[in-house]
Design a protein around this motif. Structure first.
Motif, PDB file in Angstrom:
ATOM      1  N   LEU A  86      36.176  40.615  27.247  1.00 56.90           N
ATOM      2  CA  LEU A  86      35.336  41.895  27.069  1.00 56.90           C
ATOM      3  C   LEU A  86      34.359  41.813  28.460  1.00 56.90           C
ATOM      4  O   LEU A  86      33.354  40.856  28.108  1.00 56.90           O
ATOM      5  CB  LEU A  86      34.838  41.821  25.879  1.00 56.90           C
ATOM      6  CG  LEU A  86      35.645  42.277  24.753  1.00 56.90           C
ATOM      7  CD1 LEU A  86      34.998  42.311  23.455  1.00 56.90           C
ATOM      8  CD2 LEU A  86      36.513  43.632  25.094  1.00 56.90           C
ATOM      9  N   ARG A  87      34.308  42.659  29.321  1.00 52.49           N
ATOM     10  CA  ARG A  87      33.408  42.761  30.365  1.00 52.49           C
ATOM     11  C   ARG A  87      33.597  41.660  31.199  1.00 52.49           C
ATOM     12  O   ARG A  87      32.731  41.579  32.204  1.00 52.49           O
ATOM     13  CB  ARG A  87      32.082  43.084  29.948  1.00 52.49           C
ATOM     14  CG  ARG A  87      32.133  44.317  29.009  1.00 52.49           C
ATOM     15  CD  ARG A  87      30.636  44.414  28.205  1.00 52.49           C
ATOM     16  NE  ARG A  87      29.473  44.326  29.415  1.00 52.49           N
ATOM     17  CZ  ARG A  87      28.234  43.838  29.177  1.00 52.49           C
ATOM     18  NH1 ARG A  87      27.787  43.349  27.925  1.00 52.49           N
ATOM     19  NH2 ARG A  87      27.464  43.969  30.140  1.00 52.49           N
ATOM     20  N   SER A  88      34.354  40.592  30.907  1.00 51.67           N
ATOM     21  CA  SER A  88      34.471  39.194  31.856  1.00 51.67           C
ATOM     22  C   SER A  88      35.703  38.935  32.673  1.00 51.67           C
ATOM     23  O   SER A  88      36.103  38.149  32.673  1.00 51.67           O
ATOM     24  CB  SER A  88      34.146  38.106  31.011  1.00 51.67           C
ATOM     25  OG  SER A  88      35.237  37.926  29.806  1.00 51.67           O
ATOM     26  N   GLY A  89      36.179  40.143  33.227  1.00 50.42           N
ATOM     27  CA  GLY A  89      37.467  40.160  34.086  1.00 50.42           C
ATOM     28  C   GLY A  89      37.419  39.261  35.008  1.00 50.42           C
ATOM     29  O   GLY A  89      38.521  38.633  35.248  1.00 50.42           O
ATOM     30  N   TRP A  90      36.469  38.887  35.521  1.00 46.40           N
ATOM     31  CA  TRP A  90      36.111  37.608  36.465  1.00 46.40           C
ATOM     32  C   TRP A  90      36.695  36.404  36.155  1.00 46.40           C
ATOM     33  O   TRP A  90      37.325  35.702  36.839  1.00 46.40           O
ATOM     34  CB  TRP A  90      34.817  37.584  37.019  1.00 46.40           C
ATOM     35  CG  TRP A  90      34.332  38.860  37.529  1.00 46.40           C
ATOM     36  CD1 TRP A  90      33.334  39.423  36.832  1.00 46.40           C
ATOM     37  CD2 TRP A  90      34.410  39.366  38.817  1.00 46.40           C
ATOM     38  NE1 TRP A  90      32.790  40.655  37.641  1.00 46.40           N
ATOM     39  CE2 TRP A  90      33.467  40.624  38.797  1.00 46.40           C
ATOM     40  CE3 TRP A  90      35.051  39.382  40.035  1.00 46.40           C
ATOM     41  CZ2 TRP A  90      33.514  41.513  40.015  1.00 46.40           C
ATOM     42  CZ3 TRP A  90      35.083  40.015  40.841  1.00 46.40           C
ATOM     43  CH2 TRP A  90      34.325  41.203  41.004  1.00 46.40           C
ATOM     44  N   SER A  91      36.953  36.086  34.894  1.00 44.38           N
ATOM     45  CA  SER A  91      37.584  34.896  34.079  1.00 44.38           C
ATOM     46  C   SER A  91      38.792  34.950  33.691  1.00 44.38           C
ATOM     47  O   SER A  91      39.436  34.236  32.998  1.00 44.38           O
ATOM     48  CB  SER A  91      36.369  34.430  33.121  1.00 44.38           C
ATOM     49  OG  SER A  91      35.495  33.957  33.727  1.00 44.38           O
ATOM     50  N   ASP A  92      39.764  36.259  33.986  1.00 44.77           N
ATOM     51  CA  ASP A  92      40.740  36.525  33.267  1.00 44.77           C
ATOM     52  C   ASP A  92      41.819  35.380  34.134  1.00 44.77           C
ATOM     53  O   ASP A  92      42.634  35.010  33.571  1.00 44.77           O
ATOM     54  CB  ASP A  92      41.109  37.913  33.346  1.00 44.77           C
ATOM     55  CG  ASP A  92      42.410  38.279  32.813  1.00 44.77           C
ATOM     56  OD1 ASP A  92      42.589  37.839  31.469  1.00 44.77           O
ATOM     57  OD2 ASP A  92      43.395  38.962  33.164  1.00 44.77           O
ATOM     58  N   GLY A  93      41.754  35.247  35.323  1.00 46.71           N
ATOM     59  CA  GLY A  93      42.518  34.391  35.897  1.00 46.71           C
ATOM     60  C   GLY A  93      43.909  34.664  36.797  1.00 46.71           C
ATOM     61  O   GLY A  93      44.094  34.022  37.573  1.00 46.71           O
ATOM     62  N   PRO A  94      44.548  35.989  36.722  1.00 50.92           N
ATOM     63  CA  PRO A  94      45.621  36.054  37.689  1.00 50.92           C
ATOM     64  C   PRO A  94      45.333  36.299  39.161  1.00 50.92           C
ATOM     65  O   PRO A  94      44.322  37.127  39.621  1.00 50.92           O
ATOM     66  CB  PRO A  94      46.044  37.510  37.103  1.00 50.92           C
ATOM     67  CG  PRO A  94      45.138  38.279  36.530  1.00 50.92           C
ATOM     68  CD  PRO A  94      44.107  37.054  35.887  1.00 50.92           C
ATOM     69  N   ALA A  95      45.835  35.343  39.818  1.00 47.01           N
ATOM     70  CA  ALA A  95      45.545  35.322  41.261  1.00 47.01           C
ATOM     71  C   ALA A  95      45.775  36.753  41.896  1.00 47.01           C
ATOM     72  O   ALA A  95      46.875  37.532  41.811  1.00 47.01           O
ATOM     73  CB  ALA A  95      46.642  34.322  42.053  1.00 47.01           C
ATOM     74  N   TYR A  96      44.617  36.997  42.710  1.00 45.65           N
ATOM     75  CA  TYR A  96      44.695  38.201  43.477  1.00 45.65           C
ATOM     76  C   TYR A  96      44.714  39.571  42.673  1.00 45.65           C
ATOM     77  O   TYR A  96      44.551  40.711  43.202  1.00 45.65           O
ATOM     78  CB  TYR A  96      45.796  38.353  44.616  1.00 45.65           C
ATOM     79  CG  TYR A  96      46.049  37.036  45.471  1.00 45.65           C
ATOM     80  CD1 TYR A  96      45.088  37.116  46.464  1.00 45.65           C
ATOM     81  CD2 TYR A  96      46.793  36.175  45.345  1.00 45.65           C
ATOM     82  CE1 TYR A  96      45.368  35.936  47.423  1.00 45.65           C
ATOM     83  CE2 TYR A  96      47.092  35.236  46.113  1.00 45.65           C
ATOM     84  CZ  TYR A  96      46.299  35.053  47.215  1.00 45.65           C
ATOM     85  OH  TYR A  96      46.492  33.785  47.972  1.00 45.65           O
ATOM     86  N   VAL A  97      44.371  39.472  41.356  1.00 48.86           N
ATOM     87  CA  VAL A  97      44.056  40.561  40.468  1.00 48.86           C
ATOM     88  C   VAL A  97      42.778  40.561  40.020  1.00 48.86           C
ATOM     89  O   VAL A  97      42.044  41.546  40.347  1.00 48.86           O
ATOM     90  CB  VAL A  97      44.969  40.495  39.284  1.00 48.86           C
ATOM     91  CG1 VAL A  97      44.797  41.617  38.367  1.00 48.86           C
ATOM     92  CG2 VAL A  97      46.567  40.594  39.818  1.00 48.86           C
ATOM     93  N   THR A  98      42.458  39.440  39.501  1.00 49.64           N
ATOM     94  CA  THR A  98      40.893  39.567  39.189  1.00 49.64           C
ATOM     95  C   THR A  98      40.132  38.274  40.009  1.00 49.64           C
ATOM     96  O   THR A  98      38.969  38.365  39.839  1.00 49.64           O
ATOM     97  CB  THR A  98      40.629  39.057  37.784  1.00 49.64           C
ATOM     98  OG1 THR A  98      41.390  37.930  37.630  1.00 49.64           O
ATOM     99  CG2 THR A  98      41.282  40.138  36.885  1.00 49.64           C
ATOM    100  N   GLN A  99      40.823  37.443  40.756  1.00 49.77           N
ATOM    101  CA  GLN A  99      40.120  36.735  41.693  1.00 49.77           C
ATOM    102  C   GLN A  99      41.157  36.075  42.817  1.00 49.77           C
ATOM    103  O   GLN A  99      42.247  36.059  42.769  1.00 49.77           O
ATOM    104  CB  GLN A  99      39.607  35.358  40.882  1.00 49.77           C
ATOM    105  CG  GLN A  99      40.984  34.513  40.303  1.00 49.77           C
ATOM    106  CD  GLN A  99      40.615  33.142  39.542  1.00 49.77           C
ATOM    107  OE1 GLN A  99      40.640  32.939  38.598  1.00 49.77           O
ATOM    108  NE2 GLN A  99      40.391  32.052  40.655  1.00 49.77           N
ATOM    109  N   CYS A 100      40.538  35.601  43.499  1.00 49.52           N
ATOM    110  CA  CYS A 100      41.249  34.930  44.817  1.00 49.52           C
ATOM    111  C   CYS A 100      41.387  33.322  44.189  1.00 49.52           C
ATOM    112  O   CYS A 100      40.891  32.997  43.514  1.00 49.52           O
ATOM    113  CB  CYS A 100      40.579  34.618  45.977  1.00 49.52           C
ATOM    114  SG  CYS A 100      40.207  36.260  46.917  1.00 49.52           S
ATOM    115  N   PRO A 101      42.426  32.753  44.509  1.00 49.78           N
ATOM    116  CA  PRO A 101      42.935  31.164  43.970  1.00 49.78           C
ATOM    117  C   PRO A 101      41.844  30.109  44.309  1.00 49.78           C
ATOM    118  O   PRO A 101      41.112  30.418  45.346  1.00 49.78           O
ATOM    119  CB  PRO A 101      44.183  31.025  44.853  1.00 49.78           C
ATOM    120  CG  PRO A 101      44.856  32.061  45.310  1.00 49.78           C
ATOM    121  CD  PRO A 101      43.587  32.928  45.640  1.00 49.78           C
TER     122      PRO A 101
END
Length: 554
Positions: A86-101
């Protein structure tokens, strides 16, 4: 207060009945490990040298902080499968979706609070095919003082099912991408990392130890890359009490069925005679395509069983036991109690129809000149490389994606019958935009294009209600009349049946960018994926958190 007394006070406070939530810290080191299975030795990627990886334990409302440090040559990300973030999508994990690897030699801290969830989930790598060996369990206990809505078990056990390749999995993926053909299938299925007894190889397999008269909560996870699996214990019935960390109305059965990414909690009562009983894990496949048809076996062993006992065997389901899968799925119903209501959206703001297809596109670099691809509404999804989708959305970076993902297929055809002559797809990084708190219905429609089969779809950031399923083409006039809007099962991963459809509903009350994809890794690789952007609502409590300072760069 002096430091020593302060430390004692904080320790005492952590055990106080007035403390309702804790901050739990974990350290994940991404390292290589050598092992021998099936008479073959290889080096593979693990977390902390463990296979399966360490279990994350927490309670509902706890905050979990995981520092991941990458010591291998591959880029890595970790996804907390089923955690709503909830509101913490930066920690969701899919590469190039919510973060760079997380690149080699770098680290990143995942930070999320578990809100309104309890039960069994899993974590796994979410880049290339590294989740073949980088995975583990998440156990979310109820809040302190809150009991399970079923008889309290005497003990709990975690059982994780997986797949094993004797070859390096990244090499298997690279070979498939260079050829344009399907990848080589796995060599075995695993139970808690064990392949089971193999003739000519030193492999004892996994043993589930039990005591007569005791009841066990088995937390069963399908962490396989590409295979839907049956699980059965000889001579014992299982009472299903939870699916994907959502309580269900209990029902008794002898065989459970799970798609990759799904979890099932069952109660097992050790009520048979002292001895050894076969545990069988077998694949389900009702389509004429290649798959790993090896049965993995383990044993249930009662305490005081004498040495070298005769093992009690069991019949295993047929590979194409579709009626068995249908019955199991139909039994699943939300608890829908006062404490755990099923808040099914009754009105729909966005009604989407997603046709799932496999196509064939030109490929100059491939050996055959073409390559297999997959698509939703004829869009083969391409991940960005210069930025994650979430960063591009948050910072309004142009040129990374467009928000024009089609709500319907470009042409209407007989989805489960005669297919169009043109089976080429369009590449694109296109997302579908949702207003905060809008309600969504998606009809996931399977097709007969090239390779019809089951498709387990996983939605990040949300649970959804499975309001209907059926075979053939979805009928928008007749089929909604039989939708279950009272107590449908609540999940994060749903198997779309071969030659059929599934209808899901959810409320878009979690801002961010959220991935929807097939959880058969081969199909994700081929492009069977898309993403939703859920815009912020009103005020800070309906808006995404700002990005963490240590967010990896592309």
């Amino acid at each position: 207060m002096e430091p020593r007394l302060l430390a004692i006070f904080l320790v005492a406070l952590s055990f106080s009945p007035f403390v309702h939530s804790l901050v739990r810290h974990y350290k994940f080191s991404v390292v290589l490990k050598n092992t021998t299975k099936l008479c073959s030795t290889k080096s593979f990627v693990t977390i902390n040298g463990q296979f399966p990886g360490p279990t994350l334990y927490a309670r509902e409302d706890d905050t979990v902080i995981v520092r991941v440090t990458n010591h291998v040559k591959y880029n890595i990300t970790i996804h907390w499968h089923g955690i709503r973030q909830l509101r913490s999508g930066w920690s969701d994990g899919p590469a190039y979706v919510t973060q760079c690897p997380i690149q080699p030699g770098q680290n990143f801290v995942y930070n999320f609070t578990i809100t309104g969830q309890r039960g069994t989930l899993l974590w796994h790598a979410h880049i290339t095919w590294l989740r073949a060996t980088v995975y583990g369990a998440i156990v979310i206990l109820p809040k302190r003082g809150i009991s399970y809505p079923f008889p309290k078990p005497d003990k709990e056990k975690i059982i994780i099912l997986g797949e094993w390749w004797k070859s390096d999995v990244e090499a298997v993926l690279n070979q498939a991408e260079n050829s344009g053909l399907p990848p080589n299938i796995s060599d075995a299925h695993t139970i808690n990392g064990h392949t089971g007894p193999v003739r000519g190889c030193n492999s004892q397999g996994y043993t589930l130890h039990v005591e007569s008269g005791k009841t066990y909560l088995l937390r069963i996870i399908n962490a396989a890359l590409n295979d839907e699996l049956f699980f059965k214990i000889a001579g014992h019935r299982l009472t299903v009490v939870e699916a994907d960390a959502s309580y269900v109305k209990p029902f008794e059965i002898d065989t459970i069925f799970m798609s990759p990414g799904q979890t099932t909690n069952v109660l097992l009562t050790a009520n048979q005679g002292v001895g050894k009983y076969l545990i069988a894990v077998t694949p389900f496949m009702d389509a004429p395509i290649g798959f790993d048809n090896v049965t993995s076996i383990a044993t249930l062993r009662y305490k005081t069983t004498p040495p070298y006992p005769k093992i009690t065997l069991t019949t295993i389901p047929a590979l194409n036991a579709t009626p068995l899968t249908t019955d199991f799925i139909d039994f699943l119903r939300s608890l829908n109690s006062k404490e755990y209501p099923a808040r099914v959206p009754l009105a729909v703001d966005h009604s989407l129809f997603f046709a799932i297809t496999v196509g064939l596109n030109p490929c100059d670099m491939c050996l055959t000149g073409t390559k297999l691809v997959s698509a939703i509404n004829n869009i083969t999804f391409l991940l960005p490389t210069i930025s994650s989708l979430l960063e591009a959305h948050y910072y309004n970076i142009k040129g990374v994606f467009t928000d024009d993902f089609p709500a319907f297929p470009p042409i209407v055809f007989n989805y489960t019958g005669t297919q169009p002559a043109n089976i080429r797809t369009n590449n694109g990084t296109r997302v579908y935009r949702l207003n905060f708190n809008s309600t969504v219905q998606i009809i996931l429609q399977g097709t007969a294009m090239i390779a019809p089969e089951n498709h387990p779809f996983h939605l990040h950031g949300y649970n959804f209600f499975v309001v209907g399923q059926g075979l053939g083409n979805f009928d928008p006039e007749k089929d909604p009349l039989s939708f279950n809007l009272v107590d449908p099962v609540e999940r994060n991963t749903i198997g779309v049946p071969n030659g059929g459809w599934a209808a899901i509903r959810f409320r878009a009350n979690n801002p961010g960018v959220w991935f929807l994809h097939c959880h058969l890794e081969v199909h994700t690789t081929w492009g069977l994926k898309m993403a939703f952007i859920v815009d912020n609502g009103n005020g800070p409590h309906e808006s995404s958190f700002p990005p963490p300072k240590d967010l990896p760069k592309c």
